[in-house]
Design a protein around this motif. Structure first.
Motif, PDB file in Angstrom:
ATOM      1  N   ASN A 160     -18.456  10.113  15.541  1.00 28.56           N
ATOM      2  CA  ASN A 160     -17.218  10.752  15.096  1.00 28.56           C
ATOM      3  C   ASN A 160     -17.147  10.611  13.575  1.00 28.56           C
ATOM      4  OD1 ASN A 160     -14.649  11.708  14.630  1.00 28.56           O
ATOM      5  ND2 ASN A 160     -13.630  10.382  16.122  1.00 28.56           N
ATOM      6  N   GLU A 161     -17.174  11.736  12.877  1.00 33.53           N
ATOM      7  CA  GLU A 161     -17.131  11.724  11.413  1.00 33.53           C
ATOM      8  C   GLU A 161     -15.703  11.839  10.878  1.00 33.53           C
ATOM      9  OE1 GLU A 161     -21.633  13.588  10.887  1.00 33.53           O
ATOM     10  OE2 GLU A 161     -19.886  14.895  10.615  1.00 33.53           O
ATOM     11  N   ASP A 162     -14.716  11.738  11.770  1.00 34.32           N
ATOM     12  CA  ASP A 162     -13.311  11.574  11.390  1.00 34.32           C
ATOM     13  C   ASP A 162     -12.958  10.087  11.413  1.00 34.32           C
ATOM     14  OD1 ASP A 162     -13.104  14.321  11.405  1.00 34.32           O
ATOM     15  OD2 ASP A 162     -11.611  14.414  13.013  1.00 34.32           O
ATOM     16  N   VAL A 163     -11.943   9.717  10.641  1.00 29.69           N
ATOM     17  CA  VAL A 163     -11.372   8.373  10.699  1.00 29.69           C
ATOM     18  C   VAL A 163      -9.858   8.490  10.642  1.00 29.69           C
ATOM     19  CG1 VAL A 163     -10.993   6.262   9.368  1.00 29.69           C
ATOM     20  CG2 VAL A 163     -13.304   7.072   9.733  1.00 29.69           C
ATOM     21  N   VAL A 164      -9.158   7.758  11.505  1.00 29.25           N
ATOM     22  CA  VAL A 164      -7.711   7.587  11.380  1.00 29.25           C
ATOM     23  C   VAL A 164      -7.453   6.119  11.117  1.00 29.25           C
ATOM     24  CG1 VAL A 164      -7.160   9.541  12.882  1.00 29.25           C
ATOM     25  CG2 VAL A 164      -7.390   7.276  13.872  1.00 29.25           C
ATOM     26  N   PHE A 165      -6.494   5.807  10.240  1.00 33.09           N
ATOM     27  CA  PHE A 165      -6.257   4.402   9.923  1.00 33.09           C
ATOM     28  C   PHE A 165      -4.796   4.151   9.584  1.00 33.09           C
ATOM     29  CE2 PHE A 165      -7.490   6.473   5.967  1.00 33.09           C
ATOM     30  CZ  PHE A 165      -6.576   5.998   5.038  1.00 33.09           C
ATOM     31  N   ARG A 166      -4.373   2.901   9.785  1.00 34.31           N
ATOM     32  CA  ARG A 166      -3.043   2.421   9.437  1.00 34.31           C
ATOM     33  C   ARG A 166      -3.207   1.121   8.672  1.00 34.31           C
ATOM     34  NH1 ARG A 166      -3.156   3.890  14.541  1.00 34.31           N
ATOM     35  NH2 ARG A 166      -3.471   1.765  15.306  1.00 34.31           N
ATOM     36  N   LEU A 167      -2.653   1.060   7.491  1.00 34.99           N
ATOM     37  CA  LEU A 167      -2.736  -0.122   6.646  1.00 34.99           C
ATOM     38  C   LEU A 167      -1.344  -0.399   6.102  1.00 34.99           C
ATOM     39  CD1 LEU A 167      -5.977   1.009   4.794  1.00 34.99           C
ATOM     40  CD2 LEU A 167      -5.862  -0.763   6.541  1.00 34.99           C
ATOM     41  N   GLY A 168      -0.553  -1.172   6.859  1.00 31.97           N
ATOM     42  CA  GLY A 168       0.822  -1.412   6.466  1.00 31.97           C
ATOM     43  C   GLY A 168       1.609  -0.111   6.441  1.00 31.97           C
ATOM     44  N   PRO A 169       2.222   0.218   5.311  1.00 31.59           N
ATOM     45  CA  PRO A 169       3.026   1.436   5.237  1.00 31.59           C
ATOM     46  C   PRO A 169       2.204   2.704   5.026  1.00 31.59           C
ATOM     47  CG  PRO A 169       3.078   0.311   3.134  1.00 31.59           C
ATOM     48  CD  PRO A 169       2.331  -0.599   4.088  1.00 31.59           C
ATOM     49  N   LEU A 170       0.879   2.566   4.904  1.00 32.50           N
ATOM     50  CA  LEU A 170       0.008   3.705   4.629  1.00 32.50           C
ATOM     51  C   LEU A 170      -0.733   4.126   5.887  1.00 32.50           C
ATOM     52  CD1 LEU A 170      -1.381   5.559   2.419  1.00 32.50           C
ATOM     53  CD2 LEU A 170      -3.195   3.828   2.405  1.00 32.50           C
ATOM     54  N   VAL A 171      -0.748   5.436   6.159  1.00 33.92           N
ATOM     55  CA  VAL A 171      -1.564   5.982   7.244  1.00 33.92           C
ATOM     56  C   VAL A 171      -2.413   7.102   6.674  1.00 33.92           C
ATOM     57  CG1 VAL A 171       0.083   5.383   9.051  1.00 33.92           C
ATOM     58  CG2 VAL A 171       0.242   7.618   7.947  1.00 33.92           C
ATOM     59  N   GLY A 172      -3.536   7.394   7.349  1.00 33.37           N
ATOM     60  CA  GLY A 172      -4.403   8.434   6.831  1.00 33.37           C
ATOM     61  C   GLY A 172      -5.326   9.018   7.877  1.00 33.37           C
ATOM     62  N   VAL A 173      -5.762  10.236   7.604  1.00 33.63           N
ATOM     63  CA  VAL A 173      -6.789  10.918   8.380  1.00 33.63           C
ATOM     64  C   VAL A 173      -7.845  11.415   7.400  1.00 33.63           C
ATOM     65  CG1 VAL A 173      -7.334  12.965   9.749  1.00 33.63           C
ATOM     66  CG2 VAL A 173      -5.322  11.609  10.311  1.00 33.63           C
ATOM     67  N   LEU A 174      -9.090  11.056   7.649  1.00 30.95           N
ATOM     68  CA  LEU A 174     -10.216  11.520   6.852  1.00 30.95           C
ATOM     69  C   LEU A 174     -11.160  12.304   7.751  1.00 30.95           C
ATOM     70  CD1 LEU A 174     -11.134   8.255   4.871  1.00 30.95           C
ATOM     71  CD2 LEU A 174      -9.413   9.978   4.300  1.00 30.95           C
ATOM     72  N   ASP A 175     -11.738  13.363   7.221  1.00 32.81           N
ATOM     73  CA  ASP A 175     -12.656  14.216   7.985  1.00 32.81           C
ATOM     74  C   ASP A 175     -13.919  14.408   7.160  1.00 32.81           C
ATOM     75  OD1 ASP A 175     -14.022  16.139   9.390  1.00 32.81           O
ATOM     76  OD2 ASP A 175     -12.432  17.652   9.328  1.00 32.81           O
ATOM     77  N   GLY A 176     -14.990  13.709   7.551  1.00 32.16           N
ATOM     78  CA  GLY A 176     -16.245  13.817   6.826  1.00 32.16           C
ATOM     79  C   GLY A 176     -16.912  15.164   7.050  1.00 32.16           C
ATOM     80  N   ALA A 177     -17.552  15.664   6.005  1.00 33.14           N
ATOM     81  CA  ALA A 177     -18.224  16.966   6.082  1.00 33.14           C
ATOM     82  C   ALA A 177     -19.571  16.812   6.785  1.00 33.14           C
ATOM     83  CB  ALA A 177     -18.422  17.537   4.688  1.00 33.14           C
ATOM     84  N   THR A 178     -19.721  17.482   7.918  1.00 31.52           N
ATOM     85  CA  THR A 178     -20.974  17.440   8.659  1.00 31.52           C
ATOM     86  C   THR A 178     -22.087  18.097   7.850  1.00 31.52           C
ATOM     87  OG1 THR A 178     -19.796  17.512  10.760  1.00 31.52           O
ATOM     88  CG2 THR A 178     -22.116  18.146  10.795  1.00 31.52           C
ATOM     89  N   VAL A 179     -23.265  17.491   7.848  1.00 34.04           N
ATOM     90  CA  VAL A 179     -24.411  18.046   7.128  1.00 34.04           C
ATOM     91  C   VAL A 179     -25.207  18.928   8.082  1.00 34.04           C
ATOM     92  CG1 VAL A 179     -26.507  17.519   5.840  1.00 34.04           C
ATOM     93  CG2 VAL A 179     -24.515  15.999   5.670  1.00 34.04           C
ATOM     94  N   PRO A 180     -25.324  20.222   7.776  1.00 32.65           N
ATOM     95  CA  PRO A 180     -26.113  21.098   8.658  1.00 32.65           C
ATOM     96  C   PRO A 180     -27.571  20.640   8.724  1.00 32.65           C
ATOM     97  CG  PRO A 180     -24.781  22.384   7.105  1.00 32.65           C
ATOM     98  CD  PRO A 180     -24.727  20.960   6.650  1.00 32.65           C
ATOM     99  N   ALA A 181     -28.189  20.861   9.858  1.00 35.80           N
ATOM    100  CA  ALA A 181     -29.584  20.467  10.045  1.00 35.80           C
ATOM    101  C   ALA A 181     -30.467  21.134   8.995  1.00 35.80           C
ATOM    102  CB  ALA A 181     -30.044  20.856  11.447  1.00 35.80           C
ATOM    103  N   GLY A 182     -31.380  20.360   8.442  1.00 37.34           N
ATOM    104  CA  GLY A 182     -32.330  20.896   7.482  1.00 37.34           C
ATOM    105  C   GLY A 182     -31.882  20.864   6.043  1.00 37.34           C
TER     106      GLY A 182
END
Length: 297
Positions: A33-55
């Protein structure tokens, strides 16, 4: 069924309680999973990593999964060190720190260097701060009105790319060649003034994010916020299953995992000829709900 979590988070100070529920799932058939969801105290976030196409080369020994996890950790450290700093400033510091995490083994000027979208929400005092970079939108329910905070520069760049490709003579290139050309041009437009911005190796990208704040008290107070990767926002943007207000209601009533399940069903049913680019994508959903503050404040 997608897994999820639920946990209350309270910021330091007088801010109302923020209840957080989230779910994240890789694309079907993928273990990573190249996404991440996180909670750090009052901060929340969603990150979505860019998939690298084959080749395609990236100039880096690390992949998107490594990048998003390091970026999330570095954002947390920046917030802990400077809780009063702007989200833009702390994101820039985090990107700079991840540059060092590469350990000098990677070509960080390579146009394919690992990158990620960023969607952040931080509760504090009488307001919530937010930041959106690239195509991970934020949906806000404030003052009885649903609005979407979106960074559409990648979509604009890709639309221009499709218009350019349409001008090529018929038969000028096969599908694989056109795809390679498209990826090459997209990489060239990354973190450029007339292109689009994303978290990668250049900390200046943080200052091109869409950022703002919403009150937690008074008639325009924030009640709900929904952070999404594009694999989840496709429920509205690609499949048209609901509108943005309906999306908020689905997640509130049925939970974040239920939205991902609806997207997976839509992905299975959509003919290949109608797909935008991927058969399916990693999908992440984070719902934040706020207790009403003093409406007279």
């Amino acid at each position: 069924m997608s897994s999820g979590t639920a946990e209350p988070v309270r910021a330091v100070g007088r801010a109302p309680l923020m209840r957080v529920r989230s779910a994240s799932a890789p694309a079907p058939g993928r273990d990573v999973n190249e996404d991440v969801v996180f909670r750090l105290g009052p901060l929340v976030g969603v990150l979505d990593g860019a998939t690298v196409p084959a080749g395609f080369d990236t100039g880096c020994v690390h992949g998107p999964e490594w990048y998003v996890r390091h970026l999330a950790a570095r954002i947390g450290l920046a917030e802990a060190a400077r809780p009063a700093a702007s989200l833009m400033s702390n994101l820039a510091a985090a990107i700079l720190a991840v540059r060092a995490d590469h350990g000098g083994r990677c070509d960080l000027d390579h146009p394919g260097t690992p990158s990620s979208t960023v969607c952040l929400l931080r509760e504090g005092g009488d307001q919530v701060d937010y930041l959106v970079l690239c195509d991970s939108p934020l949906v806000l329910d404030a003052g009885g009105r649903v609005t979407v905070v979106a960074d559409d520069r990648l979509d604009v760049a890709m639309a221009e790319l499709r218009r350019t490709a349409a001008l090529l003579p018929a038969g000028a290139a096969d599908g694989a060649t056109r795809f390679r050309q498209a990826v090459t041009v997209q990489r060239e437009w990354m973190n450029q003034t007339h292109g689009y911005w994303v978290a990668a190796a250049d900390p200046d990208a943080a200052y091109h994010a869409v950022a703002g704040s919403v009150p937690l008290r008074g008639p325009g107070a924030l009640r709900r916020a929904l952070l999404l990767s594009d694999g989840a926002s496709s429920a509205v943007e690609e499949f048209g299953l609901v509108d943005w207000a309906g999306l908020l209601d689905v997640v509130t009533m049925e939970g974040p995992g239920a939205l991902i399940d609806r997207v997976r069903a839509a992905e299975r049913d959509l003919p290949d000829r109608l797909r935008r680019h991927k058969r399916s994508d990693d999908a992440s959903v984070m719902l934040c709900e706020f207790d009403p503050g003093d409406s007279g404040a």
